[in-house]
Every structure is written in structure tokens, then in C-alpha cells.
Write a protein that holds these residues in place. Sequence first.
Motif, short mmCIF file in Angstrom:
data_model
loop_
_atom_site.label_atom_id
_atom_site.label_comp_id
_atom_site.label_asym_id
_atom_site.label_seq_id
_atom_site.Cartn_x
_atom_site.Cartn_y
_atom_site.Cartn_z
N GLY A 1 68.52 11.91 114.93
CA GLY A 1 69.79 12.63 115.01
C GLY A 1 69.63 14.10 115.30
O GLY A 1 70.46 14.92 114.90
N GLU A 2 68.58 14.47 116.02
CA GLU A 2 68.27 15.89 116.25
C GLU A 2 68.72 16.38 117.62
O GLU A 2 68.58 15.68 118.62
N PHE A 3 69.21 17.60 117.64
CA PHE A 3 69.41 18.33 118.89
C PHE A 3 68.05 18.78 119.38
O PHE A 3 67.12 18.98 118.58
N PRO B 1 71.74 14.68 120.20
CA PRO B 1 71.18 13.34 120.04
C PRO B 1 72.11 12.34 120.73
O PRO B 1 73.32 12.50 120.69
N ASN B 2 71.53 11.34 121.37
CA ASN B 2 72.33 10.31 122.05
C ASN B 2 73.40 10.94 122.93
O ASN B 2 74.58 10.78 122.68
N LEU C 1 62.44 12.12 123.48
CA LEU C 1 63.88 12.19 123.25
C LEU C 1 64.37 10.99 122.43
O LEU C 1 65.27 11.13 121.61
N LEU D 1 63.78 11.88 118.88
CA LEU D 1 64.75 12.88 118.41
C LEU D 1 66.12 12.25 118.24
O LEU D 1 66.85 12.56 117.29
N ASP D 2 66.51 11.36 119.15
CA ASP D 2 67.79 10.64 119.02
C ASP D 2 67.81 9.84 117.73
O ASP D 2 68.79 9.84 116.99
N SER E 1 65.87 19.20 111.07
CA SER E 1 64.56 18.83 111.57
C SER E 1 63.70 18.26 110.46
O SER E 1 63.74 18.71 109.32
N GLY F 1 71.70 17.16 112.55
CA GLY F 1 70.41 16.65 112.11
C GLY F 1 69.47 17.76 111.75
O GLY F 1 69.17 18.59 112.59
N GLY G 1 67.40 21.04 114.78
CA GLY G 1 66.73 20.08 115.66
C GLY G 1 65.33 20.53 115.98
O GLY G 1 64.56 20.89 115.10
#
Length: 172
Positions: free
Chosen positions: A116-118, A154-155, A109, A112-113, A167, A165, A83
Motif C-alpha cells: 500500500g505504498e506510494f 499504490p495500485n 512496484l 510496493l502495491d 513505509s 501506507g 512510501g
Amino acid sequence: MGRGSGPRRPGEWVLRPAEPADVEQIAELRAVVMRPDLERLGRFDEHRVRQRLRDSFSPEYTSVIVVDDAFAGSVTLRPAVDGSWLEHFYLAPDLQGRGIGSAVLRTLLARLDAAGEFVRLNVLRDSAARRLYERLGFTVEAQDPIDVYLVRPPNPGRPASPTGGASTGHRS
């Protein structure tokens, strides 16, 4: 993020890519913003607080927050294995508490969501900023006597895998 190409209302913000020349202004803001927490922890050093920013400054991953056509802060999203790391998120003290920081963070955010990233970050122990992060879905991953390490899938609220996810090195 951007508020259109037309005239902006007072207090609206935009993000622009950082340039190498922004480093000193961001280092100075870091010193001002972090001073109370660092003093509370017995760790404030006039030189070190600025030098740590200079040593880790990455303009390619950093955005400058601009409010009313003036420098207002910065935020860095650095790519990580699963992420991104959110770093150097500073907002001028006279602009804090007006929803600008929350709006900037929500915008980042959402990106990033979508990817699909932390996202991970660390915050000084007992810092007021931690409440903002927790309101937006961050939870404690680890802590030590100085820092609290937070993570946000994510989400948030939906199950996700920590390796969900890779990066993509998005610019902020």
C-alpha cells in the motif's frame, strides 16, 4: 524477481542485495548512463556524477541487477514518510530496450502495491526514462529546470490516500 534455483535462460535477471563494495561499479554505471542527459542539460561533470552516487549510496536499500551472472545495474528503494523513493535505477546500455528494466520495475512496484505504498522518483527533464515511468502509472508531481518529480500511488487507477501506507523499509 528471482527466476528459481534451477538454470536460467540467457537474458534472465535476478536481484541480489547490494554490498558496500558495489559502490564503485554502480557509480561508474551511473556516469555512463546519465552522461547524455547531463551533457544535454549542460551539467555533466566527470567527478560529480560519480561522487553524488558515492555520497548517497545505501547498500541496505539497494539491489544489484544481475543478468547472465554479471553485474547489469542497480536500483534503490529508500523508505520515506508515506512510501518509498526509487533512486539509482540504472541498467547497462547494452541491456536497455530488452524489457529488463520494465520487468525489474514491475516487480518492485508489485511489492510496493502489496504494501500500500506510494513511490516517488525524480528524472532529468526530457529523459527517455520518463516514458517508462509514465507507462507504469507515475504522474508528474512537480518539476524544476533540471528535474521532474514523479509519484505513483499504490495500485494506480484506484483511489488512494497520499498517507495510505507507511513505509516498512522493504529491501529491494
